[in-house]
Design a protein around this motif. Structure first.
Motif, PDB file in Angstrom:
ATOM      1  N   LEU A 112     -13.235 -42.681 -58.300  1.00  0.00           N
ATOM      2  CA  LEU A 112     -13.386 -42.600 -56.845  1.00  0.00           C
ATOM      3  C   LEU A 112     -12.655 -41.392 -56.263  1.00  0.00           C
ATOM      4  O   LEU A 112     -13.137 -40.782 -55.315  1.00  0.00           O
ATOM      5  CB  LEU A 112     -12.864 -43.880 -56.182  1.00  0.00           C
ATOM      6  CG  LEU A 112     -13.690 -45.131 -56.399  1.00  0.00           C
ATOM      7  CD1 LEU A 112     -12.989 -46.338 -55.792  1.00  0.00           C
ATOM      8  CD2 LEU A 112     -15.079 -44.971 -55.805  1.00  0.00           C
ATOM      9  N   ALA A 113     -11.511 -41.038 -56.818  1.00  0.00           N
ATOM     10  CA  ALA A 113     -10.733 -39.918 -56.298  1.00  0.00           C
ATOM     11  C   ALA A 113     -11.508 -38.605 -56.399  1.00  0.00           C
ATOM     12  O   ALA A 113     -11.396 -37.740 -55.535  1.00  0.00           O
ATOM     13  CB  ALA A 113      -9.410 -39.803 -57.046  1.00  0.00           C
ATOM     14  N   LYS A 114     -12.323 -38.487 -57.425  1.00  0.00           N
ATOM     15  CA  LYS A 114     -13.066 -37.233 -57.590  1.00  0.00           C
ATOM     16  C   LYS A 114     -14.081 -37.018 -56.480  1.00  0.00           C
ATOM     17  O   LYS A 114     -14.524 -35.899 -56.250  1.00  0.00           O
ATOM     18  CB  LYS A 114     -13.743 -37.181 -58.954  1.00  0.00           C
ATOM     19  CG  LYS A 114     -14.852 -38.181 -59.109  1.00  0.00           C
ATOM     20  CD  LYS A 114     -15.559 -38.011 -60.424  1.00  0.00           C
ATOM     21  CE  LYS A 114     -16.663 -38.996 -60.601  1.00  0.00           C
ATOM     22  NZ  LYS A 114     -17.550 -39.204 -59.480  1.00  0.00           N
ATOM     23  N   ASP A 115     -14.426 -38.061 -55.747  1.00  0.00           N
ATOM     24  CA  ASP A 115     -15.402 -37.905 -54.672  1.00  0.00           C
ATOM     25  C   ASP A 115     -14.844 -37.164 -53.464  1.00  0.00           C
ATOM     26  O   ASP A 115     -15.586 -36.841 -52.532  1.00  0.00           O
ATOM     27  CB  ASP A 115     -15.959 -39.270 -54.247  1.00  0.00           C
ATOM     28  CG  ASP A 115     -16.854 -39.865 -55.324  1.00  0.00           C
ATOM     29  OD1 ASP A 115     -17.429 -39.086 -56.109  1.00  0.00           O
ATOM     30  OD2 ASP A 115     -16.976 -41.096 -55.388  1.00  0.00           O
ATOM     31  N   PHE A 116     -13.555 -36.864 -53.465  1.00  0.00           N
ATOM     32  CA  PHE A 116     -12.993 -36.063 -52.382  1.00  0.00           C
ATOM     33  C   PHE A 116     -13.609 -34.666 -52.347  1.00  0.00           C
ATOM     34  O   PHE A 116     -13.610 -34.014 -51.310  1.00  0.00           O
ATOM     35  CB  PHE A 116     -11.468 -35.979 -52.482  1.00  0.00           C
ATOM     36  CG  PHE A 116     -10.778 -37.151 -51.852  1.00  0.00           C
ATOM     37  CD1 PHE A 116     -10.474 -37.158 -50.497  1.00  0.00           C
ATOM     38  CD2 PHE A 116     -10.437 -38.257 -52.609  1.00  0.00           C
ATOM     39  CE1 PHE A 116      -9.846 -38.244 -49.913  1.00  0.00           C
ATOM     40  CE2 PHE A 116      -9.805 -39.346 -52.040  1.00  0.00           C
ATOM     41  CZ  PHE A 116      -9.511 -39.342 -50.680  1.00  0.00           C
ATOM     42  N   TRP A 117     -14.141 -34.195 -53.476  1.00  0.00           N
ATOM     43  CA  TRP A 117     -14.798 -32.881 -53.466  1.00  0.00           C
ATOM     44  C   TRP A 117     -16.022 -32.903 -52.554  1.00  0.00           C
ATOM     45  O   TRP A 117     -16.362 -31.889 -51.934  1.00  0.00           O
ATOM     46  CB  TRP A 117     -15.157 -32.416 -54.876  1.00  0.00           C
ATOM     47  CG  TRP A 117     -16.146 -33.265 -55.624  1.00  0.00           C
ATOM     48  CD1 TRP A 117     -15.890 -34.397 -56.328  1.00  0.00           C
ATOM     49  CD2 TRP A 117     -17.549 -33.041 -55.747  1.00  0.00           C
ATOM     50  NE1 TRP A 117     -17.050 -34.895 -56.880  1.00  0.00           N
ATOM     51  CE2 TRP A 117     -18.088 -34.085 -56.539  1.00  0.00           C
ATOM     52  CE3 TRP A 117     -18.416 -32.064 -55.269  1.00  0.00           C
ATOM     53  CZ2 TRP A 117     -19.437 -34.173 -56.862  1.00  0.00           C
ATOM     54  CZ3 TRP A 117     -19.762 -32.149 -55.598  1.00  0.00           C
ATOM     55  CH2 TRP A 117     -20.246 -33.202 -56.380  1.00  0.00           C
ATOM     56  N   LEU A 118     -16.676 -34.043 -52.439  1.00  0.00           N
ATOM     57  CA  LEU A 118     -17.810 -34.151 -51.509  1.00  0.00           C
ATOM     58  C   LEU A 118     -17.342 -33.966 -50.068  1.00  0.00           C
ATOM     59  O   LEU A 118     -18.014 -33.314 -49.266  1.00  0.00           O
ATOM     60  CB  LEU A 118     -18.499 -35.516 -51.658  1.00  0.00           C
ATOM     61  CG  LEU A 118     -19.139 -35.835 -52.996  1.00  0.00           C
ATOM     62  CD1 LEU A 118     -19.620 -37.283 -53.022  1.00  0.00           C
ATOM     63  CD2 LEU A 118     -20.274 -34.882 -53.286  1.00  0.00           C
ATOM     64  N   LEU A 119     -16.198 -34.527 -49.744  1.00  0.00           N
ATOM     65  CA  LEU A 119     -15.629 -34.381 -48.409  1.00  0.00           C
ATOM     66  C   LEU A 119     -15.318 -32.914 -48.131  1.00  0.00           C
ATOM     67  O   LEU A 119     -15.603 -32.408 -47.039  1.00  0.00           O
ATOM     68  CB  LEU A 119     -14.360 -35.244 -48.293  1.00  0.00           C
ATOM     69  CG  LEU A 119     -13.713 -35.373 -46.937  1.00  0.00           C
ATOM     70  CD1 LEU A 119     -14.649 -36.022 -45.927  1.00  0.00           C
ATOM     71  CD2 LEU A 119     -12.431 -36.195 -47.051  1.00  0.00           C
ATOM     72  N   GLY A 120     -14.778 -32.230 -49.107  1.00  0.00           N
ATOM     73  CA  GLY A 120     -14.467 -30.811 -48.947  1.00  0.00           C
ATOM     74  C   GLY A 120     -15.710 -29.960 -48.752  1.00  0.00           C
ATOM     75  O   GLY A 120     -15.739 -29.073 -47.884  1.00  0.00           O
ATOM     76  N   ILE A 121     -16.744 -30.202 -49.520  1.00  0.00           N
ATOM     77  CA  ILE A 121     -17.972 -29.411 -49.402  1.00  0.00           C
ATOM     78  C   ILE A 121     -18.664 -29.694 -48.068  1.00  0.00           C
ATOM     79  O   ILE A 121     -19.107 -28.767 -47.380  1.00  0.00           O
ATOM     80  CB  ILE A 121     -18.911 -29.671 -50.597  1.00  0.00           C
ATOM     81  CG1 ILE A 121     -18.284 -29.117 -51.878  1.00  0.00           C
ATOM     82  CG2 ILE A 121     -20.293 -29.061 -50.358  1.00  0.00           C
ATOM     83  CD1 ILE A 121     -18.999 -29.520 -53.148  1.00  0.00           C
ATOM     84  N   GLY A 122     -18.767 -30.957 -47.682  1.00  0.00           N
ATOM     85  CA  GLY A 122     -19.379 -31.295 -46.404  1.00  0.00           C
ATOM     86  C   GLY A 122     -18.628 -30.678 -45.243  1.00  0.00           C
ATOM     87  O   GLY A 122     -19.227 -30.086 -44.327  1.00  0.00           O
ATOM     88  N   SER A 123     -17.311 -30.765 -45.274  1.00  0.00           N
ATOM     89  CA  SER A 123     -16.485 -30.178 -44.212  1.00  0.00           C
ATOM     90  C   SER A 123     -16.645 -28.662 -44.164  1.00  0.00           C
ATOM     91  O   SER A 123     -16.710 -28.069 -43.083  1.00  0.00           O
ATOM     92  CB  SER A 123     -15.009 -30.524 -44.424  1.00  0.00           C
ATOM     93  OG  SER A 123     -14.816 -31.910 -44.383  1.00  0.00           O
ATOM     94  N   ALA A 124     -16.703 -28.033 -45.332  1.00  0.00           N
ATOM     95  CA  ALA A 124     -16.860 -26.580 -45.372  1.00  0.00           C
ATOM     96  C   ALA A 124     -18.194 -26.149 -44.757  1.00  0.00           C
ATOM     97  O   ALA A 124     -18.250 -25.158 -44.013  1.00  0.00           O
ATOM     98  CB  ALA A 124     -16.757 -26.077 -46.812  1.00  0.00           C
ATOM     99  N   LEU A 125     -19.264 -26.877 -45.035  1.00  0.00           N
ATOM    100  CA  LEU A 125     -20.561 -26.549 -44.440  1.00  0.00           C
ATOM    101  C   LEU A 125     -20.507 -26.657 -42.919  1.00  0.00           C
ATOM    102  O   LEU A 125     -20.987 -25.770 -42.197  1.00  0.00           O
ATOM    103  CB  LEU A 125     -21.653 -27.469 -44.988  1.00  0.00           C
ATOM    104  CG  LEU A 125     -22.063 -27.261 -46.441  1.00  0.00           C
ATOM    105  CD1 LEU A 125     -22.960 -28.406 -46.916  1.00  0.00           C
ATOM    106  CD2 LEU A 125     -22.758 -25.924 -46.621  1.00  0.00           C
TER     107      LEU A 125
END
Length: 155
Positions: A118-131
């Protein structure tokens, strides 16, 4: 608002989109046991989901993941829209990590062995925020540039 994704955004959008579509398709193909597990984890973090039927919940989640993944992969979907949807989705996944007992080491944010998935899903948060942030920044720059041209013409 831009109606085409920028070329440099597409590698991240395609990669994340394919990952999310695959996850959604897996949920749609999964059986009752998988639905029970998915629903059980979700209702632990978000108790209001407890009244939902596990199979229907998992079907709706899988459908939403396929739609989100497709939106990310289609360059006609504006990056701010796709990024906002990804950020919201990733926020829910991050909530699972933060709320489900046993996912983090005591007294910190470091994941346990079970929490790593589950912790690895923080990369999705980073990519979405960056967009989202890139599109907001570009819109602000464009407004400033237009204002600067108008001021220049007035003098």
């Amino acid at each position: 608002m831009r109606f085409l994704a920028r070329a440099h955004q597409m590698p991240a959008r395609l990669t994340v989109g394919a990952f999310v579509v695959n996850s959604g398709l897996s949920k749609l193909k999964g059986g009752d046991e998988a639905a029970e597990q998915t629903h059980g984890l979700a209702k632990t973090a978000y108790p209001f989901l407890g009244s939902r039927d596990p199979r229907e919940f998992t079907r709706m989640l899988g459908t939403a993941e396929v739609a989100l993944g497709a939106a990310l992969m289609v360059p006609l979907v504006p990056s701010i829209v796709a990024g906002a949807a990804l950020t919201a989705f990733a926020g829910g996944l991050s909530g699972l990590y933060l709320r489900v007992p046993g996912m983090r080491e005591p007294g910190g944010l470091r994941p346990t062995q079970q929490g790593t998935a589950l912790a690895k899903d923080f990369w999705l948060l980073g990519i979405g925020s960056a967009l989202v942030l890139e599109e907001i920044g570009r819109a602000r720059e464009e407004r400033r540039a237009r204002r600067g041209r108008r001021c220049f013409r007035l003098t």
